[in-house]
Motif scaffolding. Structure first.
Motif, mmCIF file in Angstrom:
data_model
loop_
_atom_site.group_PDB
_atom_site.id
_atom_site.type_symbol
_atom_site.label_atom_id
_atom_site.label_comp_id
_atom_site.label_asym_id
_atom_site.label_seq_id
_atom_site.Cartn_x
_atom_site.Cartn_y
_atom_site.Cartn_z
ATOM 1 N N TYR A 57 0.533 -1.209 0.147
ATOM 2 C CA TYR A 57 0.320 0.553 0.136
ATOM 3 C C TYR A 57 1.142 1.254 -0.135
ATOM 4 N N THR A 106 4.052 8.233 -7.008
ATOM 5 C CA THR A 106 3.679 7.305 -7.063
ATOM 6 C C THR A 106 4.335 5.726 -7.682
ATOM 7 N N ASN A 116 -2.457 2.251 -4.437
ATOM 8 C CA ASN A 116 -2.464 3.260 -4.090
ATOM 9 C C ASN A 116 -3.975 4.420 -3.873
ATOM 10 N N LEU A 117 -3.673 4.558 -2.144
ATOM 11 C CA LEU A 117 -4.993 5.180 -1.117
ATOM 12 C C LEU A 117 -4.613 6.467 -1.052
ATOM 13 N N SER A 118 -5.859 7.201 -0.457
ATOM 14 C CA SER A 118 -5.166 8.682 -0.313
ATOM 15 C C SER A 118 -5.626 8.870 1.684
ATOM 16 N N ASP A 172 -9.693 7.412 1.591
ATOM 17 C CA ASP A 172 -10.160 6.297 1.785
ATOM 18 C C ASP A 172 -10.116 5.432 2.532
ATOM 19 N N SER A 205 -9.642 6.057 -13.376
ATOM 20 C CA SER A 205 -9.714 6.775 -12.487
ATOM 21 C C SER A 205 -8.138 6.683 -11.661
ATOM 22 N N TRP A 226 -7.155 6.020 -9.288
ATOM 23 C CA TRP A 226 -6.475 4.937 -8.049
ATOM 24 C C TRP A 226 -7.095 3.394 -8.832
ATOM 25 N N ASP A 282 -12.196 0.305 -10.808
ATOM 26 C CA ASP A 282 -10.675 0.415 -9.839
ATOM 27 C C ASP A 282 -11.176 0.097 -8.510
ATOM 28 N N HIS A 313 -13.122 0.940 -6.023
ATOM 29 C CA HIS A 313 -13.801 1.299 -5.190
ATOM 30 C C HIS A 313 -15.136 2.333 -5.242
ATOM 31 N N ARG A 339 -14.396 6.614 -1.307
ATOM 32 C CA ARG A 339 -13.367 7.660 -0.902
ATOM 33 C C ARG A 339 -14.519 8.558 -1.434
ATOM 34 N N LYS A 340 -14.208 10.094 -1.035
ATOM 35 C CA LYS A 340 -13.936 10.506 0.114
ATOM 36 C C LYS A 340 -14.241 10.954 0.559
#
Length: 398
Positions: A53, A131, A149-151, A154, A227, A229, A284, A286, A318-319
């Motif tokens: 991650y 990234t 990959n996340l923020s 998320d 996306s 993500w 994605d 998500h 998200r978000k």
């Protein structure tokens, strides 16, 4: 800006991004916990698959980052945390203390912090550079099967036991990346304009610089968008970072001056590669809510969206705003997680235990025990649908 100045900036930024493809320079970029024997020898891991991650955050995101990390944590996985340069020294120091002082993170040794933080400009290629940087570090440091990959905004909708169990029977070369060649309004608003991101050579964020002259659509490769993500296979991540083909580097030079490049770079690379275009799953993973027509940012999710979150069968969403009540509901009803604790899983429970307490290792820390639940069944149902004959090939790189 004249053409001479533009060419100088273009070459300069391209060289900076190309440095990302030299992973031997990245060993000094980690801070915090070093790998222990558990994560230093991943081939001996008792768990069937593992994930790497990248969790990105900026100024004011520290508490959200900590919460997301605890909700995602599992000893089978690896976690790289990035606070960009806009975050204060106090925030960075607090994160380092949190990771270093945590007994489980210290014991397992699978959580790291990027010491030399990058400046990430919204809509600029610096997010893409960050990234790729993270992918290179994780490829060099540990063995994993998929990169995610996340923020900090998320949040997971399944436990890590659910995720590991659902992915354990999948081919390891599959990448979940939402993509389309139908650019629509993005053709004139993103593909043709030329921009320069000052974040590549300045220490403070500033607006993107625009070149008055537009460029034509490329003919050497086909553009894709989607996306930002995604869940990428290790083999595709290696292709992007240290690939045997020049395609990733060629497209990196092109996307250096592309608006919102993270929404197009990986899609264009994978769909123009004969080795990987047939490994793409057009999703994605998500749940993201957008206005109609879509705006630059997605709608913040709340309690009113909880039912839709579950019915999406997606493992991430998200978000979320910091400490929104819907996060407490997700913790309580999906993750079985109390405040400050980890998400429930077989690695931290005693035999037969079914409560929501997960603070450390149970008796099965070395046996690879998984305790998947309803989240695994939902995710498997989504994956079966995505990999069906009706969806997989028909929605692949078109």
């Amino acid at each position: 800006m004249g053409i001479k100045e533009f060419m100088i900036s273009f070459i300069f930024t391209s060289i900076l991004l190309s440095i990302l493809f030299i992973p031997t320079l990245l060993t000094k970029s980690f801070a915090g916990i070093r790998p222990s024997s558990f994560s230093g020898h991943p081939q001996a891991s008792p768990f069937p698959v593992s994930f790497a991650y990248l969790i990105s955050a900026s100024k004011g995101d520290l508490e959200s980052l900590k919460r997301t990390l605890c909700a995602l944590y599992h000893p089978a996985n690896y976690y790289l945390l990035h606070l960009d340069l806009e975050a204060s020294h106090e925030e960075r120091l607090s994160l380092l203390k949190f990771v270093s002082a945590h007994p489980i993170f210290s014991q397992v040794g699978n959580v790291w912090i990027v010491e030399k933080s990058n400046l990430v400009t919204y809509r600029g290629p610096t997010m893409l550079a960050n990234t790729l940087h993270a992918m290179a570090m994780l490829l060099k440091t540990c063995k994993w099967d998929w990169f995610i990959n996340l923020s900090a905004s998320d949040y997971p909708l399944v436990t890590q036991d659910d995720l590991i169990h659902a992915f354990s029977s999948l081919p390891r070369d599959l990448s979940f990346i939402q993509h389309s060649s139908h650019l629509g309004w993005k053709m004139n608003k993103r593909a043709k304009p030329i921009i320069i991101d000052p974040g590549l050579y300045n220490l403070k964020k500033s607006e993107l610089m625009w070149v008055t002259k537009h460029r034509t659509v490329p003919t050497a490769f086909k553009l894709y968008t989607g996306s930002a993500w995604m869940v990428l296979s290790r083999s595709f991540a290696e292709f992007c970072v240290v690939g045997w083909d020049n395609l990733p580097r060629t497209l990196l030079l092109y996307y250096t001056n592309f608006i919102s490049s993270p929404e197009g770079y990986f899609q264009t690379v994978i769909c123009n590669s004969k080795d990987f275009k047939n490994t793409t799953v057009n999703h994605d993973l998500h749940y993201i809510a957008w206005d109609s027509p879509p705006k630059q940012h997605p709608i913040s999710l709340g309690l009113k969206d909880y039912r839709r979150l579950i019915l999406s069968f997606a493992p991430f969403a998200r978000k979320f705003k910091k400490d929104d009540p819907v996060l407490d509901k997700i913790d309580r009803e999906i993750l079985r997680r109390n405040d400050g604790q980890f998400t429930y899983g077989g690695w931290c429970s005693e035999r037969g235990e079914s409560n929501a307490t997960c603070t450390g290792f149970g008796r099965h820390e070395n046996s690879g025990v998984l305790r998947p639940g309803a989240g695994s069944r939902r995710l498997k149902a989504l994956i079966v649908k995505l990999l069906s004959m009706r969806n997989f090939k028909r929605k692949q790189c078109r």
